[in-house]
Structure formats: C-alpha cells, structure tokens
Design a protein around this motif. Sequence first.
Motif, PDB file in Angstrom:
ATOM      1  N   PHE A 165       0.822  -1.196   0.000  1.00 56.87           N
ATOM      2  CA  PHE A 165       0.000   0.000   0.000  1.00 56.87           C
ATOM      3  C   PHE A 165       0.865   1.258   0.000  1.00 56.87           C
ATOM      4  O   PHE A 165       0.523   2.261  -0.620  1.00 56.87           O
ATOM      5  CB  PHE A 165      -0.921  -0.005   1.220  1.00 56.87           C
ATOM      6  CG  PHE A 165      -2.011   1.029   1.156  1.00 56.87           C
ATOM      7  CD1 PHE A 165      -3.013   0.932   0.212  1.00 56.87           C
ATOM      8  CD2 PHE A 165      -2.019   2.092   2.036  1.00 56.87           C
ATOM      9  CE1 PHE A 165      -4.020   1.876   0.150  1.00 56.87           C
ATOM     10  CE2 PHE A 165      -3.019   3.043   1.978  1.00 56.87           C
ATOM     11  CZ  PHE A 165      -4.020   2.932   1.035  1.00 56.87           C
ATOM     12  N   LEU A 166       1.999   1.193   0.692  1.00 56.24           N
ATOM     13  CA  LEU A 166       2.915   2.325   0.716  1.00 56.24           C
ATOM     14  C   LEU A 166       3.461   2.614  -0.685  1.00 56.24           C
ATOM     15  O   LEU A 166       3.642   3.771  -1.067  1.00 56.24           O
ATOM     16  CB  LEU A 166       4.064   2.053   1.686  1.00 56.24           C
ATOM     17  CG  LEU A 166       5.016   3.214   1.971  1.00 56.24           C
ATOM     18  CD1 LEU A 166       4.270   4.390   2.586  1.00 56.24           C
ATOM     19  CD2 LEU A 166       6.132   2.766   2.910  1.00 56.24           C
ATOM     20  N   LEU A 167       3.705   1.566  -1.454  1.00 57.77           N
ATOM     21  CA  LEU A 167       4.152   1.752  -2.839  1.00 57.77           C
ATOM     22  C   LEU A 167       3.105   2.492  -3.672  1.00 57.77           C
ATOM     23  O   LEU A 167       3.445   3.317  -4.522  1.00 57.77           O
ATOM     24  CB  LEU A 167       4.459   0.388  -3.472  1.00 57.77           C
ATOM     25  CG  LEU A 167       5.670  -0.363  -2.912  1.00 57.77           C
ATOM     26  CD1 LEU A 167       5.785  -1.744  -3.566  1.00 57.77           C
ATOM     27  CD2 LEU A 167       6.950   0.433  -3.130  1.00 57.77           C
ATOM     28  N   ILE A 168       1.836   2.212  -3.415  1.00 53.97           N
ATOM     29  CA  ILE A 168       0.764   2.908  -4.125  1.00 53.97           C
ATOM     30  C   ILE A 168       0.780   4.396  -3.778  1.00 53.97           C
ATOM     31  O   ILE A 168       0.612   5.262  -4.649  1.00 53.97           O
ATOM     32  CB  ILE A 168      -0.600   2.282  -3.780  1.00 53.97           C
ATOM     33  CG1 ILE A 168      -0.671   0.840  -4.299  1.00 53.97           C
ATOM     34  CG2 ILE A 168      -1.747   3.116  -4.357  1.00 53.97           C
ATOM     35  CD1 ILE A 168      -1.919   0.111  -3.894  1.00 53.97           C
ATOM     36  N   ILE A 169       1.006   4.708  -2.507  1.00 59.43           N
ATOM     37  CA  ILE A 169       1.072   6.105  -2.080  1.00 59.43           C
ATOM     38  C   ILE A 169       2.255   6.801  -2.750  1.00 59.43           C
ATOM     39  O   ILE A 169       2.152   7.943  -3.204  1.00 59.43           O
ATOM     40  CB  ILE A 169       1.173   6.201  -0.551  1.00 59.43           C
ATOM     41  CG1 ILE A 169      -0.115   5.674   0.090  1.00 59.43           C
ATOM     42  CG2 ILE A 169       1.427   7.635  -0.106  1.00 59.43           C
ATOM     43  CD1 ILE A 169      -0.090   5.640   1.606  1.00 59.43           C
ATOM     44  N   TYR A 170       3.396   6.118  -2.829  1.00 56.81           N
ATOM     45  CA  TYR A 170       4.561   6.679  -3.511  1.00 56.81           C
ATOM     46  C   TYR A 170       4.248   6.945  -4.987  1.00 56.81           C
ATOM     47  O   TYR A 170       4.621   7.988  -5.538  1.00 56.81           O
ATOM     48  CB  TYR A 170       5.756   5.731  -3.401  1.00 56.81           C
ATOM     49  CG  TYR A 170       6.442   5.734  -2.059  1.00 56.81           C
ATOM     50  CD1 TYR A 170       6.282   6.774  -1.153  1.00 56.81           C
ATOM     51  CD2 TYR A 170       7.275   4.688  -1.682  1.00 56.81           C
ATOM     52  CE1 TYR A 170       6.912   6.778   0.068  1.00 56.81           C
ATOM     53  CE2 TYR A 170       7.920   4.679  -0.460  1.00 56.81           C
ATOM     54  CZ  TYR A 170       7.734   5.726   0.421  1.00 56.81           C
ATOM     55  OH  TYR A 170       8.375   5.725   1.631  1.00 56.81           O
ATOM     56  N   LEU A 171       3.569   5.994  -5.626  1.00 56.79           N
ATOM     57  CA  LEU A 171       3.184   6.185  -7.026  1.00 56.79           C
ATOM     58  C   LEU A 171       2.275   7.398  -7.182  1.00 56.79           C
ATOM     59  O   LEU A 171       2.394   8.166  -8.141  1.00 56.79           O
ATOM     60  CB  LEU A 171       2.474   4.931  -7.557  1.00 56.79           C
ATOM     61  CG  LEU A 171       3.346   3.719  -7.876  1.00 56.79           C
ATOM     62  CD1 LEU A 171       2.465   2.532  -8.267  1.00 56.79           C
ATOM     63  CD2 LEU A 171       4.325   4.044  -9.000  1.00 56.79           C
ATOM     64  N   ALA A 172       1.369   7.578  -6.220  1.00 59.87           N
ATOM     65  CA  ALA A 172       0.462   8.720  -6.276  1.00 59.87           C
ATOM     66  C   ALA A 172       1.240  10.029  -6.197  1.00 59.87           C
ATOM     67  O   ALA A 172       0.895  11.009  -6.860  1.00 59.87           O
ATOM     68  CB  ALA A 172      -0.564   8.640  -5.146  1.00 59.87           C
ATOM     69  N   PHE A 173       2.314  10.051  -5.392  1.00 56.75           N
ATOM     70  CA  PHE A 173       3.086  11.284  -5.274  1.00 56.75           C
ATOM     71  C   PHE A 173       3.962  11.508  -6.502  1.00 56.75           C
ATOM     72  O   PHE A 173       4.241  12.657  -6.871  1.00 56.75           O
ATOM     73  CB  PHE A 173       3.932  11.271  -3.997  1.00 56.75           C
ATOM     74  CG  PHE A 173       3.604  12.424  -3.082  1.00 56.75           C
ATOM     75  CD1 PHE A 173       4.498  13.459  -2.897  1.00 56.75           C
ATOM     76  CD2 PHE A 173       2.389  12.485  -2.430  1.00 56.75           C
ATOM     77  CE1 PHE A 173       4.194  14.526  -2.075  1.00 56.75           C
ATOM     78  CE2 PHE A 173       2.074  13.538  -1.601  1.00 56.75           C
ATOM     79  CZ  PHE A 173       2.984  14.570  -1.426  1.00 56.75           C
ATOM     80  N   ILE A 174       4.414  10.435  -7.150  1.00 55.64           N
ATOM     81  CA  ILE A 174       5.114  10.598  -8.429  1.00 55.64           C
ATOM     82  C   ILE A 174       4.163  11.228  -9.437  1.00 55.64           C
ATOM     83  O   ILE A 174       4.530  12.159 -10.165  1.00 55.64           O
ATOM     84  CB  ILE A 174       5.634   9.240  -8.951  1.00 55.64           C
ATOM     85  CG1 ILE A 174       6.784   8.732  -8.072  1.00 55.64           C
ATOM     86  CG2 ILE A 174       6.115   9.367 -10.395  1.00 55.64           C
ATOM     87  CD1 ILE A 174       7.286   7.348  -8.463  1.00 55.64           C
ATOM     88  N   SER A 175       2.926  10.741  -9.466  1.00 61.11           N
ATOM     89  CA  SER A 175       1.943  11.283 -10.406  1.00 61.11           C
ATOM     90  C   SER A 175       1.604  12.723 -10.076  1.00 61.11           C
ATOM     91  O   SER A 175       1.266  13.514 -10.960  1.00 61.11           O
ATOM     92  CB  SER A 175       0.670  10.431 -10.396  1.00 61.11           C
ATOM     93  OG  SER A 175      -0.118  10.695  -9.249  1.00 61.11           O
TER      94      SER A 175
END
Length: 405
Positions: free
Chosen positions: A5-15
Amino acid sequence: MVTFFLLIIYLAFISLGLPDSLLGVAWPAMQPEIGAAFESAGLLSMVVTGGTIVSSLVSGSLIERFGTGIVTFVSCLLTASALLGFSFAPSLFWLILLAIPLGLGAGAVDSGLNNYVANHYKAHHMSWLHCFWGVGATLGPIIMSYSMGTNDAWRDGYYTVSMLQFVLVFILLLTLPLWRIVAGKHQPQGMEELHTRNESTSGDEAAARKQGNPLQIKGVKFTLMAFLFYCGAEMTVGLWGASFLVGTRDLPLETAAVWVSMYYGGITVGRFITGFVTLKFNNLTLIRAGQMTAIAGAILLLLPLHPYLSLIGLVVIGLGLAPIFPCLLHETPARFGRAHSSRIMGYQMAVAYTGTTILPPLFGIVAAQISIGLFPVVILLFAVMMLLSSEKVNRILYKNGKSAV
C-alpha cells in the motif's frame, strides 16, 4: 499489505509531480499553436495554483466526510481528465477551463496523502514521499521533451502523462477498501509517543475542538507562517537564482542553469538521505538543523566571496531545505492532535502554495526596481523568519508539555 500500500502512495506522489513541470517545457511550442500571448503561461499557472489553494483549504472537511481513499481517487481522476483535455484543447480559453480541475485535484491529493502518511507512517516515509514528488517532477519534462523531440507534438506529451495518471486512477479504484484497513491495522512505532504528547491538551485546544476551529489551537498560526516563508525561500531560489548568478557573479547562463538544477538535486537527494537520518534523530532536530544549514547557505551567497562559493551556497541551501517541509508536515498530528490534523494539513498546504505564488513574483518586482543583488538578503530574511516562526511554535508546545526544548 502495508508495504504494498505504501508503494501505491509513492506512485500517487510521483503522479502528483508529473504535471507540475510540464507547462514550462511545453509552452514555447504551445503558445504559437494556440495563438496565445507569451505571458498567458503565467495566467494558466495562477489558475492551477488558485484551484490548488481552494482544494487544500476544503480537503480536511472532505477527508473527514468521505475518507482519504475516495478523495484521492476522485482527485486523481480530475487531474487525469484535465491533462487529457490539455492534449486536445484548441485554444487558451479551454486550457484555462481545464486548469481549474487540474489545480483542484492536485491540492486535495497533496493534502490528503500528507495527512495519511503523517498519521499512519513513521517520519522517514514522509521524507521519501516528497523525494518521490521530485522523481515525478523530473520525469515530466523528460516525457514532454521526448514527445516534442520526435514529432514536435506537445499534445502527445500531455496525452502520455494523462494515460499514466489514468493507470494510477484504476489502481486506486481497485485498492479503495485498503485505505481504512491499513489505517486501522498499521500503527507504527512512534504512535505511542504521539499519543503521549497529545494527552496534555491545553484549554485553548479543548475550546478549539468544541468550536471546530483548529486555527484557535496555540501554535497553528505560527506554523502556517513557517510554511509560508519556507516555500517563499525554496521557490525564490529556484526562480531567481540563475538571474542572481549571471547578474552579480558574472557567470555564464549555462553554468548558472546547471547549478540551479543542482540546487533542486540537493533538495531531492537531501530528502532521500533524511529518510534514513530520521531513524536516529527526531523531526525537531532535523527541522532546526535544516534551517540553520539554509541560513549558512544564504550567508555564503551574501558574502563577497569567490563566485564558486556562491554556487556552493545554492547547494547548501537546497540541502538545508530538504528535511524541513516533510518533517514539519509529519509533526502536524503530534503537535496539534489527530482530530484536527486533516484540516490543519490542508491549511498548511494552502499557505505553502500561497507562499509559492506570491513571494517569488514579489521579489521579482523589488529586484526590477532596485537590484537583483538583494537576492541573498531576501533569502536570508525568509530563512530567519521561518526559523523564528518555527521556534515560536516549539516554545508554545514546550509550555504545554508537548515538546522538548
């Protein structure tokens, strides 16, 4: 599950970082094609920022009502749709209309994810989160440059970024149930300290909770001032640093541009390193160390030393600024309580964007009327005001038994 789930949050911040740097790269090709005035890019930027400020201010109420997952999903859907619209927009009028949802979506995502990580993850994750924003801000111009380099099509660049955003939207849709599950199960080390620091709630805080107005909590207004001057310093260096080096240090434009890029690199790399340093030192220590480092860098710029020491000063400022923003954000629930953290986080982001929007252009007006040589004086002033505001908050919290000296 927590790691995934943390990886998803990181992806959201990249976006979140991807669209931030697209307009500046694409504008030289966009402007003649849509028949807009050259300065219209500033208007578009202001509309996006205005939307971001508005959504940041209301994000706390939205998150309390709908949850972080829903708000993040809808916000990313807004930004993805707006970017797709950019790729088909026939005129400046349509670009201005599309800039509104682009700004609204960005502000809500920023505030919501910052608040979620501050409440459910340890401090090093907050630093890495903002490091990943830098990754997105770096990838955006690369994608746009590639699109324009192959067939001179800025629309393809916006289309590509929008498709990447829609992929994230689909992932967020599939993982909506995880937000509450992870929030309920994931209580990292340090939450006990947060709980202890919030046990001694002052009478003013209790009254603020009853009134539902977090701005009445002692220290909140000074924290907002710290965010204002932080963003003023960060963006003023980025916008006017090269002009200062060329105008007063007689350096070539190419050299100045490279070192301003290294300034941003110092912020990004510094935040990556800060993630590891937080395992040994608390947020308060890192905020103070960063502020003193930024002040030292500003002094290097101010002193009449060799021009290359000014270049080093830029990088020192970047390294100093690196831990301040994420550490201040992560301290929000610990300082002011989790009950109001989502709203205060929204206020902080709104003030941060306000500082980004107002202070650098304001310095530009002053520099045009007087001299670009005032640049290091203004940066030093911003850094000192940020330090004083932050220390005022520390003293207030210390009197209430919620912070070390």
